[in-house]
Design a protein around this motif. Structure first.
Motif, short mmCIF file in Angstrom:
data_model
loop_
_atom_site.label_atom_id
_atom_site.label_comp_id
_atom_site.label_asym_id
_atom_site.label_seq_id
_atom_site.Cartn_x
_atom_site.Cartn_y
_atom_site.Cartn_z
N ILE A 14 0.85 -1.18 0.00
CA ILE A 14 0.00 0.00 0.00
C ILE A 14 0.89 1.24 0.00
N LEU A 15 0.64 2.14 -0.95
CA LEU A 15 1.36 3.40 -1.02
C LEU A 15 0.38 4.51 -0.63
N THR A 16 0.67 5.17 0.48
CA THR A 16 -0.18 6.24 0.97
C THR A 16 0.49 7.58 0.66
N ILE A 17 -0.24 8.48 0.01
CA ILE A 17 0.28 9.80 -0.32
C ILE A 17 -0.47 10.83 0.50
N ASP A 18 0.28 11.55 1.34
CA ASP A 18 -0.30 12.53 2.25
C ASP A 18 -0.32 13.90 1.57
N LEU A 19 -1.45 14.28 1.03
CA LEU A 19 -1.56 15.54 0.32
C LEU A 19 -1.48 16.73 1.26
N THR A 20 -1.86 16.54 2.52
CA THR A 20 -1.70 17.62 3.50
C THR A 20 -0.22 17.93 3.71
N ALA A 21 0.61 16.91 3.77
CA ALA A 21 2.06 17.12 3.90
C ALA A 21 2.62 17.78 2.65
N LEU A 22 2.13 17.37 1.47
CA LEU A 22 2.57 18.00 0.22
C LEU A 22 2.28 19.50 0.24
N VAL A 23 1.08 19.86 0.63
CA VAL A 23 0.70 21.27 0.69
C VAL A 23 1.54 22.01 1.73
N ALA A 24 1.77 21.38 2.87
CA ALA A 24 2.59 22.01 3.91
C ALA A 24 4.01 22.25 3.41
N ASN A 25 4.56 21.32 2.65
CA ASN A 25 5.90 21.50 2.08
C ASN A 25 5.92 22.68 1.11
N TRP A 26 4.90 22.77 0.27
CA TRP A 26 4.83 23.90 -0.67
C TRP A 26 4.78 25.23 0.09
N ARG A 27 4.01 25.27 1.15
CA ARG A 27 3.90 26.50 1.93
C ARG A 27 5.22 26.84 2.62
N ARG A 28 5.92 25.83 3.11
CA ARG A 28 7.22 26.09 3.74
C ARG A 28 8.21 26.67 2.74
N LEU A 29 8.22 26.13 1.56
CA LEU A 29 9.14 26.63 0.54
C LEU A 29 8.75 28.03 0.10
N GLY A 62 -3.48 27.78 -3.76
CA GLY A 62 -2.93 28.97 -4.37
C GLY A 62 -1.78 28.79 -5.32
N CYS A 63 -1.31 27.57 -5.54
CA CYS A 63 -0.26 27.37 -6.53
C CYS A 63 -0.88 27.52 -7.91
N ARG A 64 -0.30 28.42 -8.72
CA ARG A 64 -0.93 28.68 -10.02
C ARG A 64 -0.03 28.40 -11.21
N THR A 65 1.23 27.99 -10.96
CA THR A 65 2.15 27.71 -12.05
C THR A 65 2.77 26.34 -11.83
#
Length: 371
Positions: A14-29, A62-65
Motif C-alpha cells: 500500500i502506497l499512501t500519499i499525504d496531500l496535507t504534507a505535500l501542501v505544507a511543504n509547498w507553503r514552507r518553501l 494557491g499554486c498557479r504555475t
C-alpha cells in the motif's frame, strides 16, 4: 476481486500519499521567499506520487504555475487545472506548436530554432504566444548559450516572453563555487531581457545563502519529502508511505541461504518474514553492498534488514530480533515513511531519492489522504 475488499487484500503493498504534507511543504518553501511566486514541478507524474491529485491539492491552496517535462504531461495538468500556467521543460517539439498552443501550454524554449518556430506560429495566427527562455549556465543539457543572448532577444520579439530561466548544477552543496558562477552567468543572460520575470531556484536553490529567488521558484523534489539540504536535517515533511503486509514467516538454520543465487547466508538461526513486493513494483533490486548497510523495514517498531536478493515480487526480512509474538502473517511493515525517509532508502540502495519516488509501482494500492 471485490472492490470493497481491504486494500491489503487487493495488492502486495500500500502506497499512501499525504496531500496535507505535500501542501505544507509547498507553503514552507513559499515562505522562504515570500516576494517570489512558488510554482511546483510535477513532471514524471508528480515524481511518482500522482500528478492529478497533487496538482488539485496545490492549486486549491494557491499554486498557479506548474512545470512538466513533456507536452503530454502538460495536457494532463491542463485537464485538472484549466486556469493554471503550465510550462513544458522539454520545450517545443519540432512541428508541435499548434498542439501546445491549443492546450495553452508554454514551452521552455532552449534554442534559437525553437524561438523562431514558436514566433512564426504566433505570427501565423495573429498573436504573440507566451513562452519561457532557458539559458545554459553550466548544466550542459538544454539551454541557450550566453553568447546567443542578444540573438535570442531579437528572435523573441515575436514571442510573449513570460519567463527567463536556468537550472542549478549542484545547489544542494551550498559551498560549491559553481553556484556563484551560475548566478553570475544568469545575471549576464538576463541583461538582454530587461523587465522579463526570472527563475533560477530548484528545491535546493531556495536554501542558498545568496537567495537567488528572483520572481518564480521551481521546487520539485522537496515538495514530495526529499531533503533539499543533504548536509543538514531534512526541513520537509514525509509525503509517501510504503507499507506491506507480511505474507509468511519461517525459521532457517545457520548456514542456509536466502533468495536467488544464495548471496546472503544466515550466520545464526534466523526468522524470516516475506513481503509481497519487489523490483516489479519499482522497489530497488540492490540491497546493501559496496560498504552500504542493507535497506531496512520497520516491524513492530524495530528496524529489520532486508536479506537476500530482492526478486520481482518478494523481499525477505530478518526479523529474528523482534519478539516472536510481535511478528505474524498479515502484520503491516513500513518500508518508506516518517521513520525511513526517501533519502535514507536511496542511500542504502545505492541510488537517489528521485529514482525511488519516480519508480513507485502501479501494482501498489494507492491511497490519498488529506489535501
Amino acid at each position: 476481486m471485490n472492490e470493497t475488499a481491504p486494500a491489503e487484500a487487493r495488492a502486495g503493498a500500500i502506497l499512501t500519499i499525504d496531500l496535507t504534507a505535500l501542501v505544507a511543504n509547498w507553503r514552507r518553501l513559499a515562505a522562504r521567499a515570500s516576494a517570489s511566486e512558488c510554482a511546483a514541478v510535477v513532471k514524471a507524474d508528480a515524481y511518482g506520487l500522482g500528478a492529478e491529485a497533487s496538482v488539485r491539492a496545490l492549486a486549491a491552496v494557491g499554486c498557479r504555475t506548474f512545470f512538466v517535462a513533456t507536452a503530454g504531461e502538460g495536457e494532463r495538468i491542463r485537464a485538472v487545472a484549466p486556469r493554471a500556467i503550465v510550462y513544458v521543460l522539454e520545450g517545443l517539439p519540432r512541428g508541435g506548436a499548434r498542439a501546445l498552443a491549443a492546450a495553452r501550454l508554454r514551452p521552455v524554449l532552449a534554442s534559437l530554432e525553437e524561438i523562431r518556430e514558436w514566433g512564426a506560429f504566433g505570427r501565423s495566427i495573429g498573436r504573440r504566444l507566451p513562452a519561457a527562455l532557458q539559458f545554459d549556465t553550466g548544466m550542459n543539457r538544454l539551454g541557450l548559450a550566453l553568447r546567443d543572448a542578444e540573438a535570442a532577444a531579437i528572435a523573441a520579439q515575436d514571442v510573449d516572453l513570460t519567463l527567463t530561466m536556468s537550472h542549478f548544477v549542484c545547489a544542494q552543496w551550498t559551498d560549491d563555487p559553481r553556484n556563484a558562477r551560475q548566478i553570475a552567468a544568469f545575471e549576464e543572460a538576463r541583461r538582454a531581457f530587461p523587465g522579463a520575470p526570472a527563475s533560477l531556484c530548484n528545491s535546493s536553490g531556495i536554501f542558498l545563502a545568496q537567495q537567488p529567488h528572483y520572481d518564480v521558484l521551481r521546487p520539485g523534489y522537496a515538495l514530495y519529502g526529499g531533503n533539499p539540504t543533504p548536509s543538514a536535517p531534512n526541513p520537509m515533511l514525509s509525503v509517501a508511505r510504503l507499507e506491506a503486509p507480511i505474507l509468511a514467516t519461517r525459521w532457517i538454520e545457520a548456514g542456509e541461504s536466502v533468495g536467488y543465487d544464495g548471496v546472503w547466508t544466515a550466520a545464526r538461526p534466523t526468522r524470516l518474514a516475506t513481503l509481497g513486493l519487489g523490483y516489479g513494483d519499482g522497489f530497488p533490486a540492490a540491497v546493501g553492498g559496496a560498504g552500504r548497510p542493507a535497506p531496512e523495514a520497520i516491524v513492530a517498531g524495530r528496524r529489520c534488514p532486508i536479506v537476500g536478493r530482492v526478486s520481482m515480487d518478494f523481499v525477505m526480512l530478518d526479523v529474528t530480533d523482534v519478539p516472536e509474538g510481535a511478528v505474524y502473517r498479515g502484520q503491516t511493515v513500513e518500508l518508506l515513511g516518517e521513520t525511513i525517509g526517501v533519502d535514507e532508502l536511496a542511500l542504502r540502495c545505492g541510488t537517489i531519492g528521485y529514482e525511488i519516488l519516480t519508480r513507485l509501482g502501479r501494482r501498489y494500492e494507492r491511497v490519498y489522504i488529506g489535501g
